[in-house]
Structure formats: C-alpha cells, structure tokens
Design an enzyme around this catalytic site. Structure first.
Site, PDB file in Angstrom:
ATOM      1  N   TYR A   1      76.251  93.073  61.661  1.00  0.00           N
ATOM      2  CA  TYR A   1      75.970  94.015  62.758  1.00  0.00           C
ATOM      3  C   TYR A   1      74.520  94.505  62.721  1.00  0.00           C
ATOM      4  O   TYR A   1      73.916  94.737  63.784  1.00  0.00           O
ATOM      5  CB  TYR A   1      76.989  95.164  62.750  1.00  0.00           C
ATOM      6  CG  TYR A   1      78.331  94.663  63.221  1.00  0.00           C
ATOM      7  CD1 TYR A   1      79.349  94.351  62.325  1.00  0.00           C
ATOM      8  CD2 TYR A   1      78.545  94.394  64.580  1.00  0.00           C
ATOM      9  CE1 TYR A   1      80.556  93.812  62.752  1.00  0.00           C
ATOM     10  CE2 TYR A   1      79.746  93.861  65.025  1.00  0.00           C
ATOM     11  CZ  TYR A   1      80.749  93.559  64.111  1.00  0.00           C
ATOM     12  OH  TYR A   1      81.921  93.009  64.539  1.00  0.00           O
TER      13      TYR A   1
ATOM     14  N   GLN B   1      83.576  94.731  77.704  1.00  0.00           N
ATOM     15  CA  GLN B   1      83.981  94.295  76.361  1.00  0.00           C
ATOM     16  C   GLN B   1      82.737  94.216  75.464  1.00  0.00           C
ATOM     17  O   GLN B   1      82.859  94.054  74.265  1.00  0.00           O
ATOM     18  CB  GLN B   1      84.628  92.912  76.414  1.00  0.00           C
ATOM     19  CG  GLN B   1      85.869  92.829  77.269  1.00  0.00           C
ATOM     20  CD  GLN B   1      86.345  91.402  77.407  1.00  0.00           C
ATOM     21  OE1 GLN B   1      87.136  90.913  76.587  1.00  0.00           O
ATOM     22  NE2 GLN B   1      85.867  90.700  78.411  1.00  0.00           N
TER      23      GLN B   1
ATOM     24  N   ASP C   1      76.728  95.769  73.673  1.00  0.00           N
ATOM     25  CA  ASP C   1      75.300  96.024  73.910  1.00  0.00           C
ATOM     26  C   ASP C   1      75.150  97.206  74.868  1.00  0.00           C
ATOM     27  O   ASP C   1      76.141  97.694  75.403  1.00  0.00           O
ATOM     28  CB  ASP C   1      74.617  94.747  74.470  1.00  0.00           C
ATOM     29  CG  ASP C   1      75.135  94.330  75.843  1.00  0.00           C
ATOM     30  OD1 ASP C   1      75.507  93.154  76.026  1.00  0.00           O
ATOM     31  OD2 ASP C   1      75.178  95.189  76.749  1.00  0.00           O
TER      32      ASP C   1
ATOM     33  N   HIS D   1      85.342  97.985  73.509  1.00  0.00           N
ATOM     34  CA  HIS D   1      85.270  97.445  72.150  1.00  0.00           C
ATOM     35  C   HIS D   1      84.192  98.129  71.318  1.00  0.00           C
ATOM     36  O   HIS D   1      83.787  97.606  70.285  1.00  0.00           O
ATOM     37  CB  HIS D   1      85.013  95.930  72.201  1.00  0.00           C
ATOM     38  CG  HIS D   1      86.185  95.179  72.729  1.00  0.00           C
ATOM     39  ND1 HIS D   1      86.099  93.914  73.245  1.00  0.00           N
ATOM     40  CD2 HIS D   1      87.489  95.529  72.848  1.00  0.00           C
ATOM     41  CE1 HIS D   1      87.289  93.521  73.641  1.00  0.00           C
ATOM     42  NE2 HIS D   1      88.154  94.480  73.421  1.00  0.00           N
TER      43      HIS D   1
HETATM   44  C1  BV8 Z   1      94.575  94.667  69.775  1.00  0.00           C
HETATM   45  C2  BV8 Z   1      83.854  93.653  69.130  1.00  0.00           C
HETATM   46  C3  BV8 Z   1      96.544  95.795  69.234  1.00  0.00           C
HETATM   47  C4  BV8 Z   1      83.463  92.877  67.916  1.00  0.00           C
HETATM   48  C5  BV8 Z   1      85.628  92.316  70.022  1.00  0.00           C
HETATM   49  C6  BV8 Z   1      96.699  88.749  65.494  1.00  0.00           C
HETATM   50  C7  BV8 Z   1      96.394  89.915  64.814  1.00  0.00           C
HETATM   51  C8  BV8 Z   1      95.857  91.029  65.453  1.00  0.00           C
HETATM   52  C9  BV8 Z   1      95.593  90.966  66.802  1.00  0.00           C
HETATM   53  C10 BV8 Z   1      95.876  89.788  67.464  1.00  0.00           C
HETATM   54  C11 BV8 Z   1      96.427  88.682  66.841  1.00  0.00           C
HETATM   55  N1  BV8 Z   1      96.584  87.703  67.754  1.00  0.00           N
HETATM   56  C12 BV8 Z   1      96.130  88.140  68.955  1.00  0.00           C
HETATM   57  C13 BV8 Z   1      95.734  89.406  68.800  1.00  0.00           C
HETATM   58  C14 BV8 Z   1      95.172  90.253  69.789  1.00  0.00           C
HETATM   59  C15 BV8 Z   1      93.666  90.121  69.648  1.00  0.00           C
HETATM   60  C16 BV8 Z   1      93.241  88.908  70.421  1.00  0.00           C
HETATM   61  O1  BV8 Z   1      93.279  88.929  71.626  1.00  0.00           O
HETATM   62  N2  BV8 Z   1      92.868  87.840  69.696  1.00  0.00           N
HETATM   63  C17 BV8 Z   1      92.458  86.628  70.366  1.00  0.00           C
HETATM   64  C18 BV8 Z   1      91.367  85.944  69.540  1.00  0.00           C
HETATM   65  C19 BV8 Z   1      93.686  85.749  70.541  1.00  0.00           C
HETATM   66  N3  BV8 Z   1      93.113  91.320  70.212  1.00  0.00           N
HETATM   67  C20 BV8 Z   1      92.861  92.370  69.419  1.00  0.00           C
HETATM   68  O2  BV8 Z   1      92.973  92.354  68.215  1.00  0.00           O
HETATM   69  C21 BV8 Z   1      92.455  93.628  70.147  1.00  0.00           C
HETATM   70  N4  BV8 Z   1      93.254  94.705  69.685  1.00  0.00           N
HETATM   71  O3  BV8 Z   1      95.218  93.765  70.242  1.00  0.00           O
HETATM   72  O4  BV8 Z   1      95.135  95.774  69.254  1.00  0.00           O
HETATM   73  C22 BV8 Z   1      96.911  97.105  68.746  1.00  0.00           C
HETATM   74  C23 BV8 Z   1      97.860  97.809  69.463  1.00  0.00           C
HETATM   75  C24 BV8 Z   1      98.216  99.040  69.023  1.00  0.00           C
HETATM   76  C25 BV8 Z   1      97.628  99.563  67.872  1.00  0.00           C
HETATM   77  C26 BV8 Z   1      96.682  98.847  67.155  1.00  0.00           C
HETATM   78  C27 BV8 Z   1      96.297  97.603  67.595  1.00  0.00           C
HETATM   79  C28 BV8 Z   1      91.026  94.004  69.858  1.00  0.00           C
HETATM   80  C29 BV8 Z   1      90.107  92.909  70.332  1.00  0.00           C
HETATM   81  C30 BV8 Z   1      88.673  93.400  70.231  1.00  0.00           C
HETATM   82  C31 BV8 Z   1      87.927  92.564  69.226  1.00  0.00           C
HETATM   83  N5  BV8 Z   1      86.515  92.932  69.278  1.00  0.00           N
HETATM   84  N6  BV8 Z   1      84.374  92.717  70.099  1.00  0.00           N
HETATM   85  C32 BV8 Z   1      82.122  92.275  68.093  1.00  0.00           C
HETATM   86  O5  BV8 Z   1      81.627  92.188  69.240  1.00  0.00           O
HETATM   87  O6  BV8 Z   1      81.569  91.878  67.058  1.00  0.00           O
HETATM   88  S1  BV8 Z   1      86.111  90.990  70.939  1.00  0.00           S
HETATM   89  C33 BV8 Z   1      84.738  90.095  71.358  1.00  0.00           C
HETATM   90  O7  BV8 Z   1      85.212  88.817  71.701  1.00  0.00           O
HETATM   91  C34 BV8 Z   1      84.069  90.589  72.606  1.00  0.00           C
HETATM   92  O8  BV8 Z   1      83.994  91.981  72.669  1.00  0.00           O
HETATM   93  C35 BV8 Z   1      84.903  90.015  73.702  1.00  0.00           C
HETATM   94  O9  BV8 Z   1      85.977  90.830  74.009  1.00  0.00           O
HETATM   95  C36 BV8 Z   1      85.424  88.781  73.036  1.00  0.00           C
HETATM   96  C37 BV8 Z   1      84.602  87.642  73.526  1.00  0.00           C
HETATM   97  O10 BV8 Z   1      85.035  87.412  74.782  1.00  0.00           O
HETATM   98  P1  BV8 Z   1      83.981  87.222  75.961  1.00  0.00           P
HETATM   99  O11 BV8 Z   1      83.268  88.487  76.189  1.00  0.00           O
HETATM  100  O12 BV8 Z   1      84.767  86.640  77.046  1.00  0.00           O
HETATM  101  O13 BV8 Z   1      82.911  86.196  75.422  1.00  0.00           O
HETATM  102  P2  BV8 Z   1      83.092  84.630  75.339  1.00  0.00           P
HETATM  103  O14 BV8 Z   1      81.921  84.095  74.615  1.00  0.00           O
HETATM  104  O15 BV8 Z   1      84.470  84.318  74.864  1.00  0.00           O
HETATM  105  O16 BV8 Z   1      83.014  84.155  76.866  1.00  0.00           O
HETATM  106  C38 BV8 Z   1      81.808  84.309  77.577  1.00  0.00           C
HETATM  107  C39 BV8 Z   1      82.103  83.792  78.978  1.00  0.00           C
HETATM  108  O17 BV8 Z   1      80.926  83.987  79.763  1.00  0.00           O
HETATM  109  C40 BV8 Z   1      82.437  82.319  79.017  1.00  0.00           C
HETATM  110  O18 BV8 Z   1      83.567  82.116  79.833  1.00  0.00           O
HETATM  111  C41 BV8 Z   1      81.190  81.674  79.651  1.00  0.00           C
HETATM  112  O19 BV8 Z   1      81.534  80.599  80.505  1.00  0.00           O
HETATM  113  C42 BV8 Z   1      80.654  82.805  80.475  1.00  0.00           C
HETATM  114  N7  BV8 Z   1      79.199  82.759  80.653  1.00  0.00           N
HETATM  115  C43 BV8 Z   1      78.269  82.308  79.768  1.00  0.00           C
HETATM  116  N8  BV8 Z   1      77.040  82.437  80.323  1.00  0.00           N
HETATM  117  C44 BV8 Z   1      77.207  82.980  81.561  1.00  0.00           C
HETATM  118  C45 BV8 Z   1      78.580  83.183  81.770  1.00  0.00           C
HETATM  119  N9  BV8 Z   1      79.074  83.697  82.916  1.00  0.00           N
HETATM  120  C46 BV8 Z   1      78.190  84.029  83.875  1.00  0.00           C
HETATM  121  N10 BV8 Z   1      76.854  83.860  83.747  1.00  0.00           N
HETATM  122  C47 BV8 Z   1      76.329  83.345  82.612  1.00  0.00           C
HETATM  123  N11 BV8 Z   1      75.002  83.173  82.507  1.00  0.00           N
END
Ligand code: BV8
Length: 230
Positions: A55, A92, A95, A110
């Site tokens: 971080y 999400q 920044d 987040h």
């Molecule tokens: C929760 C901070 C429940 C960190 C982030 C097993 C155990 C525990 C939990 C889980 C599990 N299985 C599933 C889960 C749920 C889990 C989850 O969803 N996992 C996924 C991997 C399956 N979720 C969680 O754990 C969440 N909490 O469920 O809590 C709970 C309930 C009650 C009580 C307690 C708990 C918490 C999730 C938050 C994690 N933290 N961020 C950090 O940043 O270091 S997540 C992090 O990844 C980001 O914040 C963001 O959310 C995610 C990335 O996603 P995107 O933002 O979409 O980025 P990505 O690169 O994937 O996509 C970019 C897109 O942009 C692409 O589509 C691309 O095509 C497009 N793009 C690129 N360039 C451009 C563009 N579009 C337009 N123009 C451009 N130029």
C-alpha cells in the site's frame, strides 16, 4: 425520460487512463501479488510489512504529479452539479481522483488509500508518508496498531446501508470501468433491475455481469463517459 435518482458505480477502469493500474489487466496489480498475500486480513496478520509495502507503493504512485483525474472523472462531477434529482457515486476505487475532479456525494465502499485506521480504536486519519509496520499510532500511542483504511477480501464494505437504500430508490444505475468480479458491488445491477431502474454498463469490454444490463457502451471511459453525460 427524466430521471429522478441516479446511482453510479465505478471501478478501476475509470482511473486506468489516469495511469493507475487496474487489477485484472495483463500487467495489472494482481499480476505481481496474489490477493491472499496482500489484500486479506489474514495476509496482514501474517506479514504486515509486505502489506504495508504494497500500500505504501500504491500511495506513492497515486501522489505522483502526473496522476490526475481524467475526462471521465470530470464528466461525473459535472453530471452531479447539473442534475436536479438525487445523485450518489459509489466507487470501488481507493484512489482520490473522483474528489479531486469535484465529486461530492461519493462513497468509497472499499476504503481510501490515503487514510489509515487504528486497529485498537477504529479511528481513521490521513496518512503522513510511508507506514512502517511498527509505526506509533497517534491515537492510542501504541506501536504496530496502524492498518490501511481499506476493505480487504472477507471484510464488510463500507456504508452498505446507504448504498442499498440508494439502489432501491434509483431509476438509473450506471456501472463504469468494472469487471464485475467482486461482490457485493457486482450484484448492485440486480438490485437496480429489481426496482425497475434503467441499467447501463460503460466499460472497455463486456464485464462478467454484462447480461444484466439494459444498455452497453464499450470504449475508453475518458471518451464514452463525457459523451454519455452530455
Ligand atoms: C465481502 C480494496 C462479506 C483492496 C478491494 C471467500 C472468502 C471471503 C469472501 C469471498 C469469498 N469468495 C467470494 C467472496 C466475496 C468477495 C469476492 O467477491 N471475491 C471475488 C474475488 C470472487 N468479496 C469480498 O470479500 C467483499 N466483502 O464479501 O464481505 C461479509 C459480509 C458480512 C460481514 C463480513 C464480510 C470485499 C471485497 C473488497 C475487496 N477489496 N479493494 C485494494 O484495492 O487493494 S476489491 C478490488 O478489486 C477493487 O476495489 C475492485 O472492487 C476489485 C477490482 O475490480 P475492478 O474495479 O472491476 O477492477 P478490474 O481490474 O477487475 O476491472 C477493471 C475493468 O475496467 C475491466 O473490465 C476493464 O475492461 C475495464 N477498463 C480498463 N481500462 C478501461 C476500462 N474501462 C473503461 N475505460 C478504460 N480505459
């Protein structure tokens, strides 16, 4: 149709053209690190130095002078200013580009990269430079109790009540720059659909949840979002 209540969700893609790496691109953030090593409470428990380094590096990059909000961030700030109804921007991203572009009604579900949290008191305050694992905390005067004010995998995202209330009242839901991998954010479109809102996906390519959207606009956010807002 004139909309009364807009909810917008943004992801890493809206900041990509500002020079901030997304997560799942070819050279993305998770390219060099596994989620389980740097973005879970267990990772922090196991190796706080590695997590703080991860971080600290992202904070340093965000504060570089050439990292600026882009036309997509600015278009959303204009939309909020000129829209007469209810407006909520949920990001999400950790920044600060939305606030630097002028967005006000903004929720960082987040957390925020530039803030730290005391694990003893829960108090949140702005970072003051790179964080060392044994740094002294200003509020409890203990060492090693500071963590990034970030929601890790397995942790509850922030202000979910407010977000769900807004989603259940919205008539337009726009998702911008997110791959639809991470829940609960990826499920917001289903809530908007369930209350009859119009749902729009603006992204570089179809997201994992693209079939849930009424409309799809594909292309770079800095071009497509200003066009959509105008
Ligand atoms: C929760 C901070 C429940 C960190 C982030 C097993 C155990 C525990 C939990 C889980 C599990 N299985 C599933 C889960 C749920 C889990 C989850 O969803 N996992 C996924 C991997 C399956 N979720 C969680 O754990 C969440 N909490 O469920 O809590 C709970 C309930 C009650 C009580 C307690 C708990 C918490 C999730 C938050 C994690 N933290 N961020 C950090 O940043 O270091 S997540 C992090 O990844 C980001 O914040 C963001 O959310 C995610 C990335 O996603 P995107 O933002 O979409 O980025 P990505 O690169 O994937 O996509 C970019 C897109 O942009 C692409 O589509 C691309 O095509 C497009 N793009 C690129 N360039 C451009 C563009 N579009 C337009 N123009 C451009 N130029």
């Amino acid at each position: 149709m004139r909309y009364q209540h807009i909810v917008i969700l943004t992801g890493a893609g809206i900041s990509a053209e500002s020079g901030i790496k997304t997560f799942r691109a070819a050279d993305g953030l998770w390219e060099n690190h596994r989620i389980d090593d740097v973005a879970t409470p267990e990772a922090f428990e196991r190796d706080p130095a590695l997590v703080h380094t991860f971080y600290n590096q992202r904070r340093e990059q965000l504060l570089l002078p050439d990292i600026q909000p882009n036309a997509a961030h600015e278009a959303l700030a204009r939309l909020e200013q000129h829209f007469a109804g209810q407006f909520l921007l949920v990001t999400q991203n950790i920044d600060n580009l939305h606030e630097r572009a002028g967005s006000q009604n903004l929720i960082h579900m987040h957390g925020e990269l530039l803030n730290l949290r005391c694990t003893t008191s829960g108090q949140v305050f702005p970072h003051q430079g790179p964080v060392m694992p044994d740094a002294r905390c200003g509020c409890c005067d203990q060492h090693g109790t500071l963590r990034p004010d970030i929601v890790w995998f397995g942790e509850m995202p922030m202000q979910m009540e407010l977000i769900y209330d807004a989603l259940e009242a919205c008539d337009l839901f726009i998702s911008i720059g997110t791959s639809g991998h991470v829940y609960p954010a990826a499920g917001f479109v289903e809530i908007a659909n369930s209350v009859g809102a119009e749902t729009v996906e603006i992204n570089l390519e179809p997201s994992k949840t693209q079939s849930a959207f009424d409309r799809h606009i594909y292309g770079p956010a800095s071009r497509e979002v200003p066009l959509f807002v105008e």
